[in-house]
Design a protein around this motif. Structure first.
Motif, PDB file in Angstrom:
ATOM      1  N   MET A   1       0.783  -1.182  -0.149  1.00 49.11           N
ATOM      2  CA  MET A   1      -0.015  -0.058   0.258  1.00 49.11           C
ATOM      3  C   MET A   1       0.928   1.457   0.021  1.00 49.11           C
ATOM      4  SD  MET A   1      -1.133   0.624   4.045  1.00 49.11           S
ATOM      5  CE  MET A   1      -0.144   0.793   5.350  1.00 49.11           C
ATOM      6  N   ARG A   2       0.225   2.263  -0.370  1.00 48.46           N
ATOM      7  CA  ARG A   2       0.888   3.597  -0.123  1.00 48.46           C
ATOM      8  C   ARG A   2       0.638   4.216   1.118  1.00 48.46           C
ATOM      9  NH1 ARG A   2      -2.781   6.798  -4.265  1.00 48.46           N
ATOM     10  NH2 ARG A   2      -4.006   5.696  -2.922  1.00 48.46           N
ATOM     11  N   ALA A   3       1.989   4.830   1.566  1.00 45.77           N
ATOM     12  CA  ALA A   3       2.068   5.667   3.079  1.00 45.77           C
ATOM     13  C   ALA A   3       2.900   6.552   2.786  1.00 45.77           C
ATOM     14  CB  ALA A   3       2.293   4.615   3.944  1.00 45.77           C
ATOM     15  N   LEU A   4       2.387   7.944   3.642  1.00 46.04           N
ATOM     16  CA  LEU A   4       3.342   9.126   3.574  1.00 46.04           C
ATOM     17  C   LEU A   4       3.875   9.060   4.890  1.00 46.04           C
ATOM     18  CD1 LEU A   4       3.765  11.868   2.134  1.00 46.04           C
ATOM     19  CD2 LEU A   4       2.454  12.814   3.990  1.00 46.04           C
ATOM     20  N   ARG A   5       5.391   8.976   4.865  1.00 48.09           N
ATOM     21  CA  ARG A   5       6.000   8.634   6.001  1.00 48.09           C
ATOM     22  C   ARG A   5       7.084   9.536   6.507  1.00 48.09           C
ATOM     23  NH1 ARG A   5       7.601   2.534   6.748  1.00 48.09           N
ATOM     24  NH2 ARG A   5       6.162   2.671   8.710  1.00 48.09           N
ATOM     25  N   MET A   6       7.235   9.892   7.771  1.00 52.14           N
ATOM     26  CA  MET A   6       8.133  10.834   8.376  1.00 52.14           C
ATOM     27  C   MET A   6       9.586   9.759   8.239  1.00 52.14           C
ATOM     28  SD  MET A   6       8.401  12.374  12.144  1.00 52.14           S
ATOM     29  CE  MET A   6       9.949  13.103  12.746  1.00 52.14           C
ATOM     30  N   VAL A   7      10.462  10.400   7.586  1.00 50.91           N
ATOM     31  CA  VAL A   7      11.601   9.564   7.588  1.00 50.91           C
ATOM     32  C   VAL A   7      12.941  10.009   8.425  1.00 50.91           C
ATOM     33  CG1 VAL A   7      11.008   8.642   5.157  1.00 50.91           C
ATOM     34  CG2 VAL A   7      12.280  10.855   5.368  1.00 50.91           C
ATOM     35  N   GLY A   8      12.567  11.543   8.918  1.00 54.27           N
ATOM     36  CA  GLY A   8      13.636  11.883   9.846  1.00 54.27           C
ATOM     37  C   GLY A   8      13.274  13.216  10.227  1.00 54.27           C
ATOM     38  N   PHE A   9      13.770  13.527  11.235  1.00 54.90           N
ATOM     39  CA  PHE A   9      13.651  14.938  11.883  1.00 54.90           C
ATOM     40  C   PHE A   9      14.045  16.036  10.870  1.00 54.90           C
ATOM     41  CE2 PHE A   9      14.332  18.885  14.421  1.00 54.90           C
ATOM     42  CZ  PHE A   9      13.045  19.364  14.961  1.00 54.90           C
ATOM     43  N   GLY A  10      13.233  17.067  10.348  1.00 58.21           N
ATOM     44  CA  GLY A  10      13.556  18.177   9.624  1.00 58.21           C
ATOM     45  C   GLY A  10      13.717  17.780   8.256  1.00 58.21           C
ATOM     46  N   ARG A  11      13.107  16.692   7.880  1.00 57.07           N
ATOM     47  CA  ARG A  11      12.845  16.313   6.552  1.00 57.07           C
ATOM     48  C   ARG A  11      11.359  16.173   5.852  1.00 57.07           C
ATOM     49  NH1 ARG A  11      16.407  10.708   5.834  1.00 57.07           N
ATOM     50  NH2 ARG A  11      15.598  11.116   3.786  1.00 57.07           N
ATOM     51  N   GLU A  12      11.381  16.562   4.939  1.00 55.25           N
ATOM     52  CA  GLU A  12      10.005  16.138   4.202  1.00 55.25           C
ATOM     53  C   GLU A  12       9.515  14.971   4.325  1.00 55.25           C
ATOM     54  OE1 GLU A  12       8.424  17.869   0.771  1.00 55.25           O
ATOM     55  OE2 GLU A  12       8.996  19.887   1.022  1.00 55.25           O
ATOM     56  N   PRO A  13       8.322  14.656   4.436  1.00 57.69           N
ATOM     57  CA  PRO A  13       7.704  13.365   4.419  1.00 57.69           C
ATOM     58  C   PRO A  13       7.631  12.793   3.052  1.00 57.69           C
ATOM     59  CG  PRO A  13       5.889  14.968   4.712  1.00 57.69           C
ATOM     60  CD  PRO A  13       7.346  15.679   4.785  1.00 57.69           C
ATOM     61  N   GLU A  14       7.942  11.336   3.004  1.00 55.53           N
ATOM     62  CA  GLU A  14       7.790  10.925   1.552  1.00 55.53           C
ATOM     63  C   GLU A  14       6.875   9.820   1.594  1.00 55.53           C
ATOM     64  OE1 GLU A  14      11.840   9.188   1.408  1.00 55.53           O
ATOM     65  OE2 GLU A  14      12.785  10.772   1.698  1.00 55.53           O
ATOM     66  N   LEU A  15       6.540   9.742   0.113  1.00 54.94           N
ATOM     67  CA  LEU A  15       5.396   8.624  -0.053  1.00 54.94           C
ATOM     68  C   LEU A  15       6.058   7.387  -0.615  1.00 54.94           C
ATOM     69  CD1 LEU A  15       2.094   8.382  -0.470  1.00 54.94           C
ATOM     70  CD2 LEU A  15       2.578   8.604  -2.744  1.00 54.94           C
ATOM     71  N   VAL A  16       5.831   6.197   0.102  1.00 52.93           N
ATOM     72  CA  VAL A  16       6.372   5.086  -0.213  1.00 52.93           C
ATOM     73  C   VAL A  16       5.462   3.974   0.073  1.00 52.93           C
ATOM     74  CG1 VAL A  16       8.648   5.765   0.646  1.00 52.93           C
ATOM     75  CG2 VAL A  16       6.984   4.568   2.224  1.00 52.93           C
ATOM     76  N   GLU A  17       5.759   2.722  -0.957  1.00 47.79           N
ATOM     77  CA  GLU A  17       5.099   1.597  -0.900  1.00 47.79           C
ATOM     78  C   GLU A  17       5.554   0.843   0.239  1.00 47.79           C
ATOM     79  OE1 GLU A  17       2.755  -0.205  -2.761  1.00 47.79           O
ATOM     80  OE2 GLU A  17       2.236   1.714  -3.769  1.00 47.79           O
ATOM     81  N   ILE A  18       4.716   0.205   1.218  1.00 43.62           N
ATOM     82  CA  ILE A  18       4.989  -0.688   2.322  1.00 43.62           C
ATOM     83  C   ILE A  18       3.882  -1.740   2.221  1.00 43.62           C
ATOM     84  CG2 ILE A  18       6.272   1.134   3.737  1.00 43.62           C
ATOM     85  CD1 ILE A  18       3.324   1.229   5.234  1.00 43.62           C
ATOM     86  N   PRO A  19       4.194  -2.783   2.849  1.00 45.54           N
ATOM     87  CA  PRO A  19       3.210  -4.086   3.007  1.00 45.54           C
ATOM     88  C   PRO A  19       1.888  -3.644   3.570  1.00 45.54           C
ATOM     89  CG  PRO A  19       5.480  -4.524   3.843  1.00 45.54           C
ATOM     90  CD  PRO A  19       5.520  -3.195   3.770  1.00 45.54           C
ATOM     91  N   ASP A  20       0.826  -3.936   3.065  1.00 47.37           N
ATOM     92  CA  ASP A  20      -0.595  -3.971   3.717  1.00 47.37           C
ATOM     93  C   ASP A  20      -0.450  -4.370   5.307  1.00 47.37           C
ATOM     94  OD1 ASP A  20      -1.166  -2.849   1.395  1.00 47.37           O
ATOM     95  OD2 ASP A  20      -2.818  -4.456   1.004  1.00 47.37           O
ATOM     96  N   PRO A  21      -1.053  -3.716   6.172  1.00 52.36           N
ATOM     97  CA  PRO A  21      -1.080  -4.280   7.756  1.00 52.36           C
ATOM     98  C   PRO A  21      -1.841  -5.314   7.635  1.00 52.36           C
ATOM     99  CG  PRO A  21      -2.342  -2.223   7.444  1.00 52.36           C
ATOM    100  CD  PRO A  21      -1.637  -2.591   6.085  1.00 52.36           C
ATOM    101  N   THR A  22      -1.619  -6.451   8.452  1.00 56.10           N
ATOM    102  CA  THR A  22      -2.601  -7.647   8.954  1.00 56.10           C
ATOM    103  C   THR A  22      -2.806  -7.361  10.333  1.00 56.10           C
ATOM    104  OG1 THR A  22      -0.790  -8.899   9.079  1.00 56.10           O
ATOM    105  CG2 THR A  22      -2.000  -9.184   6.909  1.00 56.10           C
ATOM    106  N   PRO A  23      -4.244  -7.459  10.623  1.00 55.06           N
ATOM    107  CA  PRO A  23      -4.716  -7.504  12.107  1.00 55.06           C
ATOM    108  C   PRO A  23      -4.253  -8.802  12.975  1.00 55.06           C
ATOM    109  CG  PRO A  23      -6.541  -8.017  10.682  1.00 55.06           C
ATOM    110  CD  PRO A  23      -5.382  -7.925   9.859  1.00 55.06           C
TER     111      PRO A  23
END
Ligand code: ZN
Ligand code: ZN
Length: 343
Positions: free
Chosen positions: A1-23
């Motif tokens: 799935m797509r996710a907008l992630r914080m990758v580090g302090f002071g950096r712009e967030p990035e849209l990345v592909e990560i696995p879908d969560p499973t409950p």
């Protein structure tokens, strides 16, 4: 799935592909319908370095609504497709505060957090919610895009106003400073749940126009004469309740200077301002408090109010692919109302 992630302090967030969560056991996965971009995310990204406390990268977004997508073993209740709002403050679930639904004031800080606040949040196609108690089914007439901003931008002013309801009698005045994402909903909540006179204060003419549109009795430009104008509008008495959605030194000073004897002054905005405190710095029996978010029962009440059409959110919609721009626009101060990301 797509996710907008914080990758580090002071950096712009990035849209990345990560696995879908499973409950896992007791957990629920939500298909995200809307995720609000909050000003406090900018503090997290650029101002208050919490990256030592939190595991990064982390998906942003603590203001989410959607539909139940999958439930883990042992979860009874919401069936797939049920529209829900996510109560965003995730506490320990067992301390006295959590027991009454005030997980925003959980007494075990080490177990406190939330999606987008230490754990993966709602700026994604799916959100893993660690317990079904964090889900509030949406009343009929409320869709997830509309409900998402209510879980924070609505709930935070709702709590701040609700705690002062006894002081907001028909002869009283409520002053709201800052008509942004929270403030413009605050104006409507004050109008819908109290009979007090509502005065909105902001520096921007377009914010004052919005305040008037959503029901403020009076709007006052935030400048050197603001305190004087508010005194005049209250026959010299001052305001019974002042809520500062900014929290800068200038707004804190204004809040205190327009407080009536026995007023509540509530600081909601984390603008980092300071004012000196002494016996004589405010009228007698003025209570000054900070508040953080709201309780789960209050979210239930607010959603009911919104479903009746008493509260609406001015919003600017962004696609998930364009979610990083929502934060850029928020930083530039060019968003009208609340920025909501719709996957
Ligand atoms: Zn927030
Ligand atoms: Zn707790």
């Amino acid at each position: 799935m797509r996710a907008l992630r914080m990758v580090g302090f002071g950096r712009e967030p990035e849209l990345v592909e990560i696995p879908d969560p499973t409950p896992g056991p007791g957990e629920v996965v939500i298909k995200v319908g809307g995720a609000g971009a909050c000003h406090s995310d900018l503090h997290i990204l650029y101002e208050l370095d919490a990256s030592g406390m939190w595991r990064l990268p982390m998906t942003l977004g603590h203001e989410t609504a959607g539909w139940v997508h999958a439930v883990g073993p042992g979860v009874e209740g919401p069936t797939e497709g049920t529209p829900v709002a996510v109560y965003g403050a995730w506490g320990c679930g067992r301390c006295p505060r959590c027991a009454v639904g005030m997980e925003n004031y959980c007494e075990r800080p080490s177990m406190t957090g939330g999606g987008g606040l230490g754990l993966d949040g709602g700026m994604a196609d799916y959100l893993l919610v660690p317990h079904q108690r964090h889900l509030v089914p949406l009343p009929a007439g409320l869709d997830p895009v509309t409900a998402a901003p209510l879980t924070d931008a609505g709930l935070t002013p709702y709590h701040a106003i609700r705690r002062s309801w006894p002081k907001l009698t028909p002869d009283a005045t409520c002053v709201l400073i800052g008509v942004g994402g929270l403030g413009h909903i605050g104006v409507q909540i004050a109008r819908a749940t109290t009979a007090a006179q509502v005065i909105a204060v902001d520096v921007k003419p377009e914010a004052l126009e919005l305040a008037r549109k959503v029901g403020a009795h009076h709007v006052v430009p935030s400048n050197d004469t603001a305190a004087e104008v508010i005194r005049e509008l209250t026959d010299g008495r001052g305001a019974d309740v002042v809520i500062d959605f900014v929290g800068a030194s200038a707004t804190l000073q204004l809040a205190r200077s327009v407080a009536r004897i026995m007023a509540d002054v509530t600081i909601v905005g984390i603008g980092g301002g300071e004012v000196p405190l002494s016996f004589f710095s405010q009228p007698y029996e003025v209570s000054i408090a900070t508040t953080y978010w709201g309780s789960r029962p209050e979210l239930v009440e607010l959603l009911a109010l919104a479903a009746r059409g008493e509260v609406s959110t001015e919003r600017t919609l962004y696609s998930l692919d364009d979610a990083a721009r929502a934060y850029r626009d928020l930083r530039d101060g060019t968003v009208t109302g609340r920025a909501v990301v719709v996957p």
